[in-house]
Design an enzyme around this catalytic site. Structure first.
Site, PDB file in Angstrom:
ATOM      1  N   LYS A   1       8.395  -3.851 -16.145  1.00 36.81           N
ATOM      2  CA  LYS A   1       7.574  -5.059 -16.010  1.00 36.81           C
ATOM      3  C   LYS A   1       7.769  -5.612 -14.603  1.00 36.81           C
ATOM      4  O   LYS A   1       8.802  -6.185 -14.275  1.00 36.81           O
ATOM      5  CB  LYS A   1       7.970  -6.128 -17.030  1.00 36.81           C
ATOM      6  CG  LYS A   1       6.873  -7.207 -17.085  1.00 36.81           C
ATOM      7  CD  LYS A   1       7.362  -8.595 -17.394  1.00 36.81           C
ATOM      8  CE  LYS A   1       7.859  -9.392 -16.235  1.00 36.81           C
ATOM      9  NZ  LYS A   1       6.865  -9.768 -15.218  1.00 36.81           N
TER      10      LYS A   1
ATOM     11  N   GLU B   1      20.886  -7.779 -10.918  1.00 34.01           N
ATOM     12  CA  GLU B   1      21.024  -7.986  -9.466  1.00 34.01           C
ATOM     13  C   GLU B   1      20.368  -9.329  -9.197  1.00 34.01           C
ATOM     14  O   GLU B   1      19.155  -9.470  -9.314  1.00 34.01           O
ATOM     15  CB  GLU B   1      20.348  -6.829  -8.735  1.00 34.01           C
ATOM     16  CG  GLU B   1      20.846  -6.680  -7.326  1.00 34.01           C
ATOM     17  CD  GLU B   1      19.986  -7.446  -6.360  1.00 34.01           C
ATOM     18  OE1 GLU B   1      20.364  -8.616  -6.073  1.00 34.01           O
ATOM     19  OE2 GLU B   1      18.971  -6.911  -5.920  1.00 34.01           O
TER      20      GLU B   1
ATOM     21  N   CYS C   1      17.641 -11.359  -1.464  1.00 35.14           N
ATOM     22  CA  CYS C   1      18.850 -11.775  -2.167  1.00 35.14           C
ATOM     23  C   CYS C   1      20.056 -11.724  -1.227  1.00 35.14           C
ATOM     24  O   CYS C   1      21.020 -12.440  -1.431  1.00 35.14           O
ATOM     25  CB  CYS C   1      19.064 -10.894  -3.377  1.00 35.14           C
ATOM     26  SG  CYS C   1      18.927  -9.151  -2.993  1.00 35.14           S
TER      27      CYS C   1
ATOM     28  N   GLU D   1      20.821 -21.273  -3.597  1.00 37.65           N
ATOM     29  CA  GLU D   1      19.953 -20.286  -2.962  1.00 37.65           C
ATOM     30  C   GLU D   1      18.574 -20.896  -2.681  1.00 37.65           C
ATOM     31  O   GLU D   1      17.892 -21.344  -3.596  1.00 37.65           O
ATOM     32  CB  GLU D   1      19.786 -19.068  -3.877  1.00 37.65           C
ATOM     33  CG  GLU D   1      19.015 -17.951  -3.204  1.00 37.65           C
ATOM     34  CD  GLU D   1      18.854 -16.711  -4.091  1.00 37.65           C
ATOM     35  OE1 GLU D   1      18.457 -16.858  -5.256  1.00 37.65           O
ATOM     36  OE2 GLU D   1      19.132 -15.603  -3.585  1.00 37.65           O
TER      37      GLU D   1
END
Ligand code: TXE
Length: 503
Positions: free
Chosen positions: A182, A258, A292, A393
């Site tokens: 997906k 992750e 990331c 973040e």
């Protein structure tokens, strides 16, 4: 600016080797972040489609041609995949840029490099060996089989859609698994092109690789909870990753995650200054900070702080914002409207926390006058590691510069964070390089380089940055499980009521 497309491209999804729409018939639009205009329509799948895809993957795993194929033949099929990616790399990159607005120079480099994953893991397919164990019993011949886990679900984000899919798909296929993917609802098109140009052309049997497109909570969750799914590999935000992990735990699935990061990029006063400046810039402004591993906390030793910041601002100022499809553009738009709002929100937070904005600090317009969702490359100095701008973040072109005194101080600040994905160290001292590499709590430490990845090197996070590792030889273990086989060649019997724990 690109012209508004007169007709939207219509995509279908790929389940059990057939092209199809969502069973509900619903579609949603996908937009070009540079123009802000819709350019394609994508099937809006739900649980019904997810179930069909998992059933197809399960049949392919249990009884389909894939389940009977030798490991050597699997490896050959993967080399065909690699060659087809090579053939279509530029086209696939252009589609990715159209959907996520990242630079063509970066996306093309990714799609050109991606075949290596299929060559590397394809080569491993017929080298997955079990072992014979000298068990502590007489007359026994014991061995361990290494078997594929079964059906795997992959849920992927919008920042590097095909690369992050390839990191999962290559080891999974080498292991003999079948998969349902997906992609992010923002970037489904490149995967659907990949299915047509690569997976179908490579003659991968039906059901081995399936795709369902749509929204995370609607079609992603059924892939995480389905009882026939054995493993979930997820890349995305930490909050979503936590939910995926909780849901998957209910049916005891293997999980690899992750997730996000807030990586420290640490500059010591014995570094080669110009290299460190370039490393700091590419660490945060490449991919518009939407990676990331962005080096979003720049730790600079106090002895060189002012001089370093001056050089940093001078270089960052020159960044050319523009159309991401052009090779000369250096900073593209932000990929999604929510992400754009989130980044601007964090810039406000940083200002209200008392950080000093020395560059940027708000929305931007591209140099060609076009474009949507641009944010100025932004640098804050005077950041304290306790501030939200240092701890959370942002996933955008926003750099927090933090001063430190010495090595111990740098290590303390670097590790005082919930995340642990990437990190950088700029120094000419060999002793310091190795010492820092040991002390930083992160899945990757780059010394005198930043943001390098390879199929040969494990990638993943400590702490809230994730679980498990992708890439490198060990990644294949995530798609395998061990079976212990006990063969007694001697007399059986013994006491039937007592477990045979002793020889
Ligand atoms: O990610 P999400 P979003 C970080 C970054 C960003 C934040 C949010 O900080 O600002 O996450 O981004 C699917 N069950 N990263 O909202 O939601 C979703 O459809 C199953 C870091 O875009 O995590 C998509 O396919 N699946 C990062 C995928 O999860 C669900 C890359 C990722 O989306 C789901 C992207 C659910 N309940 C964002 N909800 C990185 N590590 O590189 C969503 N999804």
């Amino acid at each position: 600016m690109q012209d508004r497309p007169t007709k939207l491209v219509e995509y279908q999804t790929y389940i059990d080797g057939k092209w199809t729409g969502a069973q509900s018939g619903k579609m949603f639009e996908t937009s070009d972040p540079y123009t802000g205009e819709a350019w394609a329509r994508i099937p809006e799948c739900d649980k019904v489609d997810a179930d069909l895809a998992v059933e197809a993957a399960s049949r392919a795993f249990e009884t389909g041609p894939w389940s009977k194929m030798t490991a050597t033949a699997r490896g050959k099929a993967m080399r065909r995949i690699a060659q087809l990616i090579e053939k279509h790399a530029e086209h696939l990159a252009q589609i990715e840029v159209r959907d996520n607005g990242k630079l063509i120079s970066e996306m093309a480099a990714q799609t050109k490099y991606l075949p290596e994953w299929f060559y590397y893991y394809g080569g491993m397919a017929d080298k997955i060996c079990g072992s014979v164990v000298p068990v502590d019993r007489p007359d026994h011949f014991n061995y361990i089989l290494r078997e594929p886990v079964g059906v795997c679900s992959f849920i992927t984000p919008w920042n590097s859609p095909l690369m992050l899919t390839g990191w999962k798909l290559a080891p999974a296929l080498a292991a003999g698994c079948t998969v349902v993917i997906k992609p992010s609802e923002y970037t489904s098109a490149s995967l659907l092109e990949f299915m047509k140009l690569v997976i179908e052309e490579a003659d991968i049997p039906p059901g081995v690789v399936n795709v369902v497109t749509g929204y995370g909570a609607v079609v992603g969750e059924p892939l995480v909870t389905h009882p026939k799914v054995a493993k979930v590999a997820f890349t995305g935000g930490t909050a979503t990753g936590a939910r995926v992990n909780e849901l998957a735990a209910r049916t005891f699935k293997k999980v690899s995650l992750e997730l996000g990061g807030k990586s420290p990029n640490i500059v010591f006063d014995d570094c080669i200054l110009d290299d460190a400046v370039s490393g700091a810039i590419s660490g945060i402004f490449a991919a518009t900070g939407q990676t990331c591993i962005a080096g979003s906390r720049l730790l600079v030793q106090e002895t060189i702080h002012d001089q370093f910041v001056e050089k940093l601002v001078a270089m960052a100022k020159q960044a050319r914002l523009g159309n991401p499809q052009l090779y000369e553009t250096q900073v593209g738009p932000v990929t999604t409207p929510p992400q754009y709002q989130k980044i601007l929100g964090y810039i406000d937070i940083a200002k209200s926390e008392g950080a000093r904005c020395v560059l940027g600090g708000g929305p931007a317009t591209a140099e060609d006058g076009g474009g949507k969702y641009f944010v100025k490359p932004t640098i804050f100095t005077g950041v304290d590691n306790k501030m939200r701008i240092a701890q959370e973040e942002v996933f955008g072109p926003v750099l927090s510069v933090i001063k430190f005194k010495d090595e111990d101080d740098a290590v303390r600040i670097a590790n005082d964070i919930a995340y642990g994905l990437g990190s950088g160290v700029w120094t000419q001292s060999v002793r310091r390089a190795h010492s820092m590499a040991q002390k930083i709590k992160a899945g990757t430490v780059w010394v005198n380089t930043y943001r390098a990845v390879s199929f040969t090197m494990p990638f993943g996070g400590y702490k809230a940055s994730g679980l498990g590792r992708e890439n490198g030889a060990e990644a294949i273990d995530g798609y395998l499980q061990s079976k212990s086989v006990w063969i007694n060649n001697g007399p059986g019997g013994g006491n039937p009521f007592i477990m045979k724990t002793a020889g």
